[in-house]
Design a protein around this motif. Structure first.
Motif, PDB file in Angstrom:
ATOM      1  N   ASP A   1      17.198 -30.053  -9.835  1.00 18.99           N
ATOM      2  CA  ASP A   1      15.615 -30.131 -10.265  1.00 18.99           C
ATOM      3  C   ASP A   1      15.088 -28.796  -9.986  1.00 18.99           C
ATOM      4  O   ASP A   1      13.753 -29.059  -9.863  1.00 18.99           O
ATOM      5  CB  ASP A   1      15.081 -31.373  -9.139  1.00 18.99           C
ATOM      6  CG  ASP A   1      15.387 -32.707  -9.451  1.00 18.99           C
ATOM      7  OD1 ASP A   1      15.481 -32.954 -10.747  1.00 18.99           O
ATOM      8  OD2 ASP A   1      15.863 -33.445  -8.655  1.00 18.99           O
TER       9      ASP A   1
ATOM     10  N   GLU B   1      17.720 -43.730 -11.217  1.00 11.24           N
ATOM     11  CA  GLU B   1      16.423 -44.746 -11.261  1.00 11.24           C
ATOM     12  C   GLU B   1      15.272 -44.373 -11.579  1.00 11.24           C
ATOM     13  O   GLU B   1      14.299 -45.012 -12.240  1.00 11.24           O
ATOM     14  CB  GLU B   1      16.268 -45.423  -9.852  1.00 11.24           C
ATOM     15  CG  GLU B   1      16.940 -46.411  -9.341  1.00 11.24           C
ATOM     16  CD  GLU B   1      17.173 -47.795  -9.785  1.00 11.24           C
ATOM     17  OE1 GLU B   1      16.678 -48.755  -9.126  1.00 11.24           O
ATOM     18  OE2 GLU B   1      18.112 -48.184 -10.753  1.00 11.24           O
ATOM     19  N   ASP B   2      14.948 -43.084 -11.226  1.00 12.40           N
ATOM     20  CA  ASP B   2      13.516 -42.522 -11.238  1.00 12.40           C
ATOM     21  C   ASP B   2      13.491 -41.423 -12.391  1.00 12.40           C
ATOM     22  O   ASP B   2      12.403 -40.604 -12.464  1.00 12.40           O
ATOM     23  CB  ASP B   2      13.008 -41.855 -10.014  1.00 12.40           C
ATOM     24  CG  ASP B   2      14.114 -40.693  -9.566  1.00 12.40           C
ATOM     25  OD1 ASP B   2      14.967 -40.495 -10.243  1.00 12.40           O
ATOM     26  OD2 ASP B   2      13.527 -40.097  -8.698  1.00 12.40           O
ATOM     27  N   GLY B   3      14.548 -41.793 -13.453  1.00 12.90           N
ATOM     28  CA  GLY B   3      14.445 -40.827 -14.477  1.00 12.90           C
ATOM     29  C   GLY B   3      15.258 -39.527 -14.222  1.00 12.90           C
ATOM     30  O   GLY B   3      15.988 -39.503 -13.462  1.00 12.90           O
TER      31      GLY B   3
ATOM     32  N   HIS C   1      17.230 -36.038 -13.929  1.00 16.40           N
ATOM     33  CA  HIS C   1      17.059 -34.789 -13.017  1.00 16.40           C
ATOM     34  C   HIS C   1      17.617 -33.635 -13.731  1.00 16.40           C
ATOM     35  O   HIS C   1      18.814 -33.624 -13.895  1.00 16.40           O
ATOM     36  CB  HIS C   1      17.641 -35.083 -11.723  1.00 16.40           C
ATOM     37  CG  HIS C   1      16.863 -36.371 -10.935  1.00 16.40           C
ATOM     38  ND1 HIS C   1      15.975 -35.821 -10.150  1.00 16.40           N
ATOM     39  CD2 HIS C   1      16.853 -37.528 -11.286  1.00 16.40           C
ATOM     40  CE1 HIS C   1      15.617 -36.799  -9.642  1.00 16.40           C
ATOM     41  NE2 HIS C   1      15.657 -37.759 -10.197  1.00 16.40           N
TER      42      HIS C   1
ATOM     43  N   GLN D   1      12.165 -34.224 -14.561  1.00 14.15           N
ATOM     44  CA  GLN D   1      11.297 -35.032 -13.978  1.00 14.15           C
ATOM     45  C   GLN D   1       9.652 -34.826 -14.345  1.00 14.15           C
ATOM     46  O   GLN D   1       8.872 -35.212 -13.847  1.00 14.15           O
ATOM     47  CB  GLN D   1      11.347 -34.960 -12.470  1.00 14.15           C
ATOM     48  CG  GLN D   1      12.531 -35.407 -11.448  1.00 14.15           C
ATOM     49  CD  GLN D   1      12.250 -36.861 -11.593  1.00 14.15           C
ATOM     50  OE1 GLN D   1      11.495 -37.327 -11.086  1.00 14.15           O
ATOM     51  NE2 GLN D   1      13.181 -37.734 -12.223  1.00 14.15           N
TER      52      GLN D   1
ATOM     53  N   THR E   1       6.455 -36.804 -14.649  1.00 16.95           N
ATOM     54  CA  THR E   1       5.543 -37.119 -13.362  1.00 16.95           C
ATOM     55  C   THR E   1       4.746 -36.014 -13.033  1.00 16.95           C
ATOM     56  O   THR E   1       3.935 -35.992 -12.199  1.00 16.95           O
ATOM     57  CB  THR E   1       6.559 -37.393 -12.122  1.00 16.95           C
ATOM     58  OG1 THR E   1       7.265 -36.242 -11.710  1.00 16.95           O
ATOM     59  CG2 THR E   1       7.478 -38.326 -12.485  1.00 16.95           C
TER      60      THR E   1
END
Ligand code: MN
Length: 261
Positions: free
Chosen positions: A118, A162-164, A166, A198, A201
């Motif tokens: 990231d 899960e959260d998109g 990286h 990411q 976000t």
């Protein structure tokens, strides 16, 4: 009168200048960016044979291809983003062609990215690079060397969780800085898009697209072989297809680089 080009041809012939291919192979397996619903997905490349030395064409072979404009190694035009919607000459057919040839400034962050997928480039990183190599000239591409193109297969390349996804990119403040305070053509990256995985976000979301295209600048994505370029001194040739009102296009990106490094 033409001695510079004559010298260039000589250098290409004797190997003093190399042509480096910065382009991923383009096929049905080429990874395409994955957007979460409700956003419309971009289709991968599909290919249908028109004829292949057969009844449909006894002496010739050709295909029909279907693909999103932003597939594989591709060019992002300012009109791709809402911030660049109303700019003049903002699509693939109207951008002045001189912008398709420019020098490369390569910032190597592959060591940082190896530790942190990231990783985000900051304006401090850019200024540190400039302290060593000089200010990024107007009309240059900033190419972000992350080593990401060495990742094999769709999963590793898109690196979803899960959260998109990286993957590395540019910090919000860096995207703003490059768009406003440097006269670059745009940024080129090894990842699937110019924004970090990411970046959806971030505030604003997708800051590289937001700021760069709002400033009339371009993007190049899914580049390879950036490790074959010097920090400065290579010339990038990146001309998108002349799609009428195209938001971008797959393209062959080439660099002319000195043989001695
Ligand atoms: Mn794109």
């Amino acid at each position: 009168m033409t001695h510079i080009l004559t010298d260039l041809i000589k250098a290409l012939t004797n190997g003093e200048v190399r042509v480096v291919d910065l382009t991923q192979p383009l096929g049905p397996d080429t990874p395409v960016i994955d957007l979460p619903p409700p956003f419309a997905p971009s289709p991968p490349l599909s290919k249908e044979t028109i004829s292949e030395y057969d009844d449909g064409g006894p002496a010739w072979y050709w295909n029909t291809i279907r693909l999103g404009e932003h597939t594989g190694t591709h060019f992002d035009a300012p009109v791709h983003w809402i911030t660049g919607r109303d700019l003049p000459d903002n699509s693939t057919d109207t951008i002045p062609v001189a912008a398709f040839v420019g020098q490369a400034c390569v910032i190597d962050v592959s060591a940082q990215v190896a530790k942190n997928p990231d990783f985000l480039l900051s304006s401090e990183d850019v200024l540190a690079w400039e302290a060593e190599h000089g200010r990024i000239p107007d009309g240059a591409w900033l190419l972000l060397r992350t080593g990401w193109s060495k990742r094999q297969g769709r999963e590793a390349f898109l690196n979803p969780a899960e959260d998109g996804p990286h993957s590395p990119g540019f910090a919000v403040e860096c995207a703003r800085f490059l768009a406003r305070d440097r006269g670059i053509l745009g940024v080129g990256v090894e990842t699937v898009g110019t924004d970090a995985g990411q970046a959806g976000t971030f505030d604003p979301p997708f800051p590289t697209h937001t700021f760069m295209h709002g400033a009339g600048k371009f993007g190049l994505t899914s580049l390879i072989n950036l490790d074959q370029l010097p920090s400065t001194g290579a010339v990038v040739i990146a001309a998108p297809l002349k799609i009428v009102r195209g938001s971008g296009s797959p393209l062959r990106v080439l660099a002319l680089a000195p043989a001695a490094r």
